[in-house]
Design an enzyme around this catalytic site. Sequence first.
Site, PDB file in Angstrom:
ATOM      1  N   ILE A 154       0.834  -1.206   0.000  1.00 32.82           N
ATOM      2  CA  ILE A 154       0.000   0.000   0.000  1.00 32.82           C
ATOM      3  C   ILE A 154       0.867   1.254   0.000  1.00 32.82           C
ATOM      4  O   ILE A 154       0.605   2.214  -0.726  1.00 32.82           O
ATOM      5  CB  ILE A 154      -0.965  -0.007   1.200  1.00 32.82           C
ATOM      6  N   CYS A 205       2.027   1.508   7.819  1.00 32.66           N
ATOM      7  CA  CYS A 205       2.767   0.451   8.508  1.00 32.66           C
ATOM      8  C   CYS A 205       1.830  -0.374   9.374  1.00 32.66           C
ATOM      9  O   CYS A 205       0.745   0.076   9.732  1.00 32.66           O
ATOM     10  CB  CYS A 205       3.893   1.053   9.354  1.00 32.66           C
ATOM     11  N   THR A 232      -4.467   5.804   7.007  1.00 34.41           N
ATOM     12  CA  THR A 232      -5.390   4.805   6.455  1.00 34.41           C
ATOM     13  C   THR A 232      -4.931   3.401   6.821  1.00 34.41           C
ATOM     14  O   THR A 232      -5.313   2.438   6.179  1.00 34.41           O
ATOM     15  CB  THR A 232      -5.484   4.934   4.922  1.00 34.41           C
ATOM     16  N   SER A 233      -4.136   3.299   7.877  1.00 37.26           N
ATOM     17  CA  SER A 233      -3.552   2.008   8.243  1.00 37.26           C
ATOM     18  C   SER A 233      -4.239   1.408   9.469  1.00 37.26           C
ATOM     19  O   SER A 233      -5.147   0.591   9.338  1.00 37.26           O
ATOM     20  CB  SER A 233      -2.044   2.160   8.478  1.00 37.26           C
ATOM     21  N   ARG A 234      -3.816   1.800  10.684  1.00 34.95           N
ATOM     22  CA  ARG A 234      -4.426   1.330  11.920  1.00 34.95           C
ATOM     23  C   ARG A 234      -4.500   2.486  12.906  1.00 34.95           C
ATOM     24  O   ARG A 234      -3.563   3.279  13.037  1.00 34.95           O
ATOM     25  CB  ARG A 234      -3.626   0.163  12.532  1.00 34.95           C
ATOM     26  N   ASP A 258      -8.897   7.373   8.321  1.00 33.97           N
ATOM     27  CA  ASP A 258      -9.829   6.327   7.886  1.00 33.97           C
ATOM     28  C   ASP A 258      -9.910   5.238   8.945  1.00 33.97           C
ATOM     29  O   ASP A 258     -10.668   4.279   8.793  1.00 33.97           O
ATOM     30  CB  ASP A 258      -9.379   5.728   6.548  1.00 33.97           C
ATOM     31  N   GLU A 263     -12.217   2.362  17.201  1.00 34.72           N
ATOM     32  CA  GLU A 263     -13.223   2.246  16.148  1.00 34.72           C
ATOM     33  C   GLU A 263     -14.138   1.044  16.293  1.00 34.72           C
ATOM     34  O   GLU A 263     -15.223   1.010  15.710  1.00 34.72           O
ATOM     35  CB  GLU A 263     -12.558   2.208  14.776  1.00 34.72           C
ATOM     36  N   HIS A 295     -13.216   3.598   7.949  1.00 36.45           N
ATOM     37  CA  HIS A 295     -12.437   2.427   7.537  1.00 36.45           C
ATOM     38  C   HIS A 295     -12.949   1.893   6.197  1.00 36.45           C
ATOM     39  O   HIS A 295     -13.223   0.699   6.036  1.00 36.45           O
ATOM     40  CB  HIS A 295     -12.501   1.330   8.605  1.00 36.45           C
TER      41      HIS A 295
END
Length: 329
Positions: A154, A205, A232-234, A258, A263, A295
């Site tokens: 990504i 990452c 946009t990862s974690r 995101d 969440e 997400h």
Amino acid sequence: MKLAVFSTKSYDKTSLMAAATNNISITFFENRLTSLTAKLAAGFDAVCVFVNDELNQDVLSELKANGVKFIVLRCAGFNNLDLEACKALGIQCARVPAYSPEAVAEHTVALMMTLNRHIHKAFNRTKEGNFSLAGLLGFNIHGKTIGIIGTGNIGLATTKIMKGFGANVIAFDPVQNTSKQQDIGFTYTDLDTLLTTADIISLHCPLNQSTHHLLNDKSISSMKDGVMIINTSRGGLVDTASLIKHLKSGKIGHLALDVYEQESELFFEDHSESIIQDDIFQRLLTFPNVIITGHQGFFTGEALTQIAKTTITNLTLFAESKINHNEIT
């Protein structure tokens, strides 16, 4: 093989049923997998889970007691899985390490450009007949320095797009992909240099002990004034309280998320008729220079198709004893 799918949405049913083979019987549960719902897996050979399902030792022990032998994650990340407990219990696990990196990369850039050019504000203004440009000033991506943290599939896909914009891309990753570096034309650097020199920082990452709250009060303080941050990862990669502090001070000029650390209690569900109890999340929503999506970076037809195909393939390989739980790493 009998498969129990947790956290099911309509699109999961469609994609998984399209990919399923005759030797796999699938039962769908809308419930998240937790210690309270693990009993639903009784009598199943395998469970299929997503990013917010709980896979701690207690849940895994219950799954084992209920006869579950295999866990397939329909996602790339596995920070919610106690891998050591799986090994100890003899439960085999597999994930989808690569489905459509372009899907997440393109969503990353969509968030970036929406923030930069204030598309969300302009859309609402024009619907109300307001065509003033005041407050909508953006900047050229061309010539800016983009910092990519994590150069997996990504991160590399995002880098390619940024190079197409004419940006200068620098990257940090403990494991450097030098062949792709030469092909794409970006520069590896240390984390401190990236944090202090990038105009835009994008996180790609995995979440683990070494990356938890990678962006915190100290690291954000070292960034350029007005920096743009995209995650946009974690969610756990950033300390949300620090984000709020530096949004208030102006150190962070733009922020797009995101993902969110808490969440699991919010995303993928409709809470429009209720009061969200998460005060930190609600505080984030008050900033005019913050965009949050639920997400959805992975959410394209192509990605769902590939996720389903890989998930079913993983189950088939499990049945044929061709992979084991070490494959998830």
